[in-house]
Scaffold this active site. Sequence first.
Site, short mmCIF file in Angstrom:
data_model
loop_
_atom_site.label_atom_id
_atom_site.label_comp_id
_atom_site.label_asym_id
_atom_site.label_seq_id
_atom_site.Cartn_x
_atom_site.Cartn_y
_atom_site.Cartn_z
NE ARG A 169 -3.89 0.71 1.99
CZ ARG A 169 -5.08 0.85 2.55
NH1 ARG A 169 -5.25 1.67 3.58
NH2 ARG A 169 -6.13 0.18 2.10
CG HIS A 213 -8.60 0.19 -2.74
ND1 HIS A 213 -7.81 -0.85 -2.27
CD2 HIS A 213 -9.30 0.65 -1.66
CE1 HIS A 213 -8.02 -1.00 -0.97
NE2 HIS A 213 -8.92 -0.11 -0.58
CD GLN A 264 -13.01 -1.59 -0.64
OE1 GLN A 264 -12.20 -1.44 0.24
NE2 GLN A 264 -14.23 -2.05 -0.40
CG ASP A 292 -13.64 6.31 -1.16
OD1 ASP A 292 -13.56 6.29 0.09
OD2 ASP A 292 -12.65 6.14 -1.90
CB CYS A 343 -14.15 1.37 0.20
SG CYS A 343 -13.68 3.11 0.24
NE ARG A 359 -10.81 -4.92 0.88
CZ ARG A 359 -9.92 -3.98 1.27
NH1 ARG A 359 -10.30 -3.00 2.06
NH2 ARG A 359 -8.67 -4.00 0.86
#
Length: 335
Positions: free
Chosen positions: A107, A134, A137, A231, A273, A318
């Site tokens: 990340r 992402h 996700q 988001d 998310c 996730r």
Amino acid sequence: MVDLYGRSYLKDTDLNAEEYGFLLDLAAALRQEKRAGAGRPLLAGKNVALLFAKTSTRTRSAFEVATSDLGGHPTYLGPGETQFGVKESTADTARVLGRMFDGIEFRGSAHADAETLAARAGVPVWNGLTDQWHPTQSLSDLLTMRDHSDRPLDEVSVCFLGDASNNTCASLLTAGALMGMDVRVAAPLGRRPTAAVWQAAGVLAAASGAHLTLTDDAHAAVDGADFLYTDVWLSMGEDPALWDERIDLLLPFQVNAKLMAETGRPDVKFMHCLPAFHDTGTEIGRAIHERRGLEALEVTDEVFESDASIVFDQAENRLHTIKALMAATLSRSGH
Ligand code: CP
Ligand code: NVA
């Protein structure tokens, strides 16, 4: 025959539709096994590096628990804890970690760093978020939509509202396009997906039959949508001085009860998310409330806490999707 062994996953377009569907099926199977108290030690004897140059709750937790569930060992290398980027280049870090670990989660900010790691480490690299993408996700997002729909994904519609130039939207848009979905994006000029992302999604849609819409009219965009998705309006790494102009620009795209009703779908679901600014329970939320008088930003607390909200199913997924990704890329029997 799907074979993902040894592969990296840096962005959604790294997978074809068959591979993407395979990972969703594997995630659902692994979820069922975990709930039944069973597990497969597909990562026994494997070491996984979790290199985080930005903070995380869900992604870190999912990678750690998934690795342990599969019998492997995770090593968390958090922001500021390694030489990465400050004293050691990405290419050198890649070659060191690749000598010790069987797989690397990354990340960070620049997507080029994820590409360099994948090119130089010699082991699979999974993108746990960059400024551009992402992709773990969206695996969770598509599994969650599949779970909450009685129709296949290519008959499902999702509308992303707000900062559509960000990583989460890029991944949702391209994954949805890959899987033949009806994907609507409602955002103001200046916060739209990049031309490259929109073009990539268009190419995928031409092959899959996906229907893509880009508009600045939030009300028209949500008409008939099965899922509304938003988001944060300011992503990690962006200058906090931008908050006020971002709020002014994106407030018309806030997901609230009125917008949910405008879908015309009593069964519409809300997705995010996370983390989300839906109340004043955060430092940033409180500071904005004091300055601007706003109780919530991208989604109201009413919607976030409603029965229509499936954000915690998304968060749990996730774990299962990241587990499937690691099993398929690190184990030959993960297929
Ligand atoms: N959704 C997500 O990536 O959350 P974290 O930043 O907590 O990992
Ligand atoms: N767009 C957000 C996603 C966080 C999971 C960010 O990059 O901060």
